[in-house]
Design an enzyme around this catalytic site. Sequence first.
Site, mmCIF file in Angstrom:
data_model
loop_
_atom_site.group_PDB
_atom_site.id
_atom_site.type_symbol
_atom_site.label_atom_id
_atom_site.label_comp_id
_atom_site.label_asym_id
_atom_site.label_seq_id
_atom_site.Cartn_x
_atom_site.Cartn_y
_atom_site.Cartn_z
ATOM 1 N N LYS A 184 38.628 37.032 40.420
ATOM 2 C CA LYS A 184 40.020 37.459 40.170
ATOM 3 C C LYS A 184 40.477 37.028 38.775
ATOM 4 O O LYS A 184 41.179 37.768 38.082
ATOM 5 C CB LYS A 184 40.955 36.886 41.250
ATOM 6 C CG LYS A 184 42.434 37.176 41.006
ATOM 7 C CD LYS A 184 42.717 38.666 40.983
ATOM 8 C CE LYS A 184 44.140 39.128 40.867
ATOM 9 N NZ LYS A 184 45.140 38.455 40.129
ATOM 10 N N HIS A 187 39.023 39.392 36.401
ATOM 11 C CA HIS A 187 39.799 40.636 36.538
ATOM 12 C C HIS A 187 41.043 40.562 35.642
ATOM 13 O O HIS A 187 41.366 41.491 34.900
ATOM 14 C CB HIS A 187 40.208 40.819 38.011
ATOM 15 C CG HIS A 187 41.310 41.814 38.231
ATOM 16 N ND1 HIS A 187 42.630 41.555 37.920
ATOM 17 C CD2 HIS A 187 41.294 43.087 38.713
ATOM 18 C CE1 HIS A 187 43.377 42.611 38.186
ATOM 19 N NE2 HIS A 187 42.581 43.558 38.682
HETATM 20 C C1 6PG Z 1 47.218 41.397 39.693
HETATM 21 C C2 6PG Z 1 47.914 40.735 38.525
HETATM 22 C C3 6PG Z 1 48.762 39.627 39.042
HETATM 23 C C4 6PG Z 1 49.822 39.197 38.066
HETATM 24 C C5 6PG Z 1 49.297 38.328 36.960
HETATM 25 C C6 6PG Z 1 50.026 38.529 35.665
HETATM 26 O O1 6PG Z 1 46.009 41.495 39.646
HETATM 27 O O2 6PG Z 1 47.928 41.805 40.614
HETATM 28 O O3 6PG Z 1 46.983 40.253 37.621
HETATM 29 O O4 6PG Z 1 47.913 38.625 39.490
HETATM 30 O O5 6PG Z 1 50.506 40.277 37.570
HETATM 31 O O6 6PG Z 1 49.507 37.016 37.389
HETATM 32 O O7 6PG Z 1 49.631 37.512 34.849
HETATM 33 P P1 6PG Z 1 50.405 37.069 33.568
HETATM 34 O O8 6PG Z 1 51.765 36.588 34.006
HETATM 35 O O9 6PG Z 1 49.553 35.986 33.026
HETATM 36 O O10 6PG Z 1 50.506 38.274 32.694
#
Ligand code: 6PG
Length: 466
Positions: A184, A187
Amino acid sequence: MADPQIGIYGLGTMGAALALNMADNGIEIAVSNRSAGPIAEFMTRAEPFADHVTAVDTLEALIETLPVPRLLLAMIPSTAPMDGFLDQVIPLLAEGDTVIDAGNADFHSTRARSARLAEHGLHFVGLGVSGGEEGARHGPSMMFGGSEESWSGLEPILSKIAATFEGAPCADRMGPDGAGHFVKTVHNGIEYADMQMIAEVYDLLRHGAGLSPAEIGAQFARWNDGPLESYLFEITGKVLSYDDPLGAGPMVDAILDRAGQKGTGRWTAIEAVKLGQSATMIEGAVAARAWSAEKALREVAGAALGADRAALAPDMGELEAALLAARILEYAQGFRILDAASAEYGWQLDFARIAEIWRAGCIIRARLLDDISAAFRDGPPERQLFLAPRFAPVLERGIPALRQLVSEGIAAGYPLPVLASALAFWDTLRQPRGTAALIQAQRDFFGRHGFDRVDGRAVHHGPWWG
Ligand code: 6PG
């Protein structure tokens, strides 16, 4: 009412969305929360599926409600609160029970927590969940890390609530302990690079080609009908089409240019470096967010150094080819980190499967992932995506376009930390003989660090040492 199959503790945005998704899919759930307000609010939202929901007031009651071996999903911050929660639940649980952390956790913490719970005969699962609140409610992509026992208990639940791609659920076991949270994290690193790449193209089109946000949004929407189809292109098209309801013109112009970050992109870059890798496109995206936060400095520097940049007239077909090549390289970098981590931690990650479960539900879902999974099933040379025969024609067409775009963009004064580093990566890895001989000579000169000779002879220092 049948016994609950799983307990959910923590009914914030993501906890409530996952719980509603489960109840909506006929899964018997028990829920609770530290304070009472969110429980009542949740029960109102869960009314259509109330037959599947048991709500209780306390963590103790939640644990008592669950049949053993228990599945307990803790939707609380994956930092210190998670450790405090474990202190509280460990004495209440029975051997064989599983605690699940479905937040964005540092996989090192997940590994440590798995080891801690294993000492008590308990299982800890690090579940990567992607897709935001909407995904959690209607079908996320899920990356499970934990024991086979926990997977056999959780798999029927995750398969029902996951996004599907051509009927197959986008959820799978990545490996033990921190594997799910690590996948993740990567990702999210790819998410950062893709978002920044889009922002760089936006800058070139807005300030170089003089297009309006709405025109650029329409271009992203057109690209989204082709090989670049992806959730991030789709939402970029939409976002750029909006005007500010407060009347300040295009919505994007009314938003302060300072990007936040919760840390997962940064973790990806840090872990890549620790693993002896360098995901330069992801690092470029993390750097861009960090520099964006220095708004006051940029104001001063812009006034002192000049903020001009020249006009550009990029060809949209060439841009599309360039973006596709850059996207292949961005995924290639992400999978190289996964490869290195898999070797380091003995996870045996299945790259084709990872690409498959990213095809729906998650933020980086993209048409390209279908080809990426096929490329990994074929087994690309050296396990490198950029050497996969199926990408050869795309790269042959896209790399010259990317080269042209980056060189014209840089010459005109545009910062392109992700697109430019894609080329540096490509141009470095295609050189059988690089520049490191000189680095080695310098190291030997100033520190007597030694080097290996091309001819293999056992002379490890230069003549500068006499
Ligand atoms: C997801 C996103 C989610 C979230 C991130 C954003 O896969 O659904 O990645 O986990 O939007 O935490 O991360 P930042 O705040 O670091 O941009």
